[in-house]
Design a protein around this motif. Sequence first.
Motif, PDB file in Angstrom:
ATOM      1  N   ALA A 181       2.068   1.716  -3.511  1.00 45.91           N
ATOM      2  CA  ALA A 181       1.009   2.287  -4.352  1.00 45.91           C
ATOM      3  C   ALA A 181       0.847   3.782  -4.071  1.00 45.91           C
ATOM      4  O   ALA A 181       0.677   4.576  -4.998  1.00 45.91           O
ATOM      5  CB  ALA A 181      -0.310   1.548  -4.124  1.00 45.91           C
ATOM      6  N   LEU A 185      -2.703  -2.586  -6.515  1.00 41.85           N
ATOM      7  CA  LEU A 185      -3.853  -2.634  -5.599  1.00 41.85           C
ATOM      8  C   LEU A 185      -4.641  -3.933  -5.753  1.00 41.85           C
ATOM      9  O   LEU A 185      -5.093  -4.511  -4.755  1.00 41.85           O
ATOM     10  CB  LEU A 185      -4.759  -1.420  -5.811  1.00 41.85           C
ATOM     11  CG  LEU A 185      -4.151  -0.085  -5.399  1.00 41.85           C
ATOM     12  CD1 LEU A 185      -5.075   1.060  -5.791  1.00 41.85           C
ATOM     13  CD2 LEU A 185      -3.848  -0.053  -3.908  1.00 41.85           C
ATOM     14  N   LEU A 212       0.827  -1.212   0.000  1.00 41.17           N
ATOM     15  CA  LEU A 212       0.000   0.000   0.000  1.00 41.17           C
ATOM     16  C   LEU A 212       0.861   1.262   0.000  1.00 41.17           C
ATOM     17  O   LEU A 212       0.539   2.246  -0.678  1.00 41.17           O
ATOM     18  CB  LEU A 212      -0.959  -0.005   1.189  1.00 41.17           C
ATOM     19  CG  LEU A 212      -2.047  -1.075   1.119  1.00 41.17           C
ATOM     20  CD1 LEU A 212      -2.831  -1.117   2.425  1.00 41.17           C
ATOM     21  CD2 LEU A 212      -2.985  -0.819  -0.064  1.00 41.17           C
TER      22      LEU A 212
END
Length: 102
Positions: free
Chosen positions: A15, A46, A12
């Motif tokens: 990203a 994702l 995450l």
Amino acid sequence: MDDYHRQVTNRLKTARGHLDGIIRMVEDDAWCPDIMKQLAAVQGTLEGTSREVLRHHLEEHFTAAIRAGHGAEIVDELMETLKYDKRVLRPPAIDVEAPPPT
């Protein structure tokens, strides 16, 4: 933090960093196809992360709920969740330039 949480958190954060780069590209009026390629890369990250979260849920929470006799409830909950993310069940994209797995 265990391995699962570390891995998902790192994905995450990757990203998020990638999105920051795409925002800079848009602000700098980068070539649209280049922006689209980067957006696809973030979406892939994702989607992969979502598959990892689903795997963890199935291995840890789903199986525990089944064993505890709460199968119908956990299946309903999972089906409700999956209707919001239809891509989570899609297999990962195949890299046509990569050599075939051995």
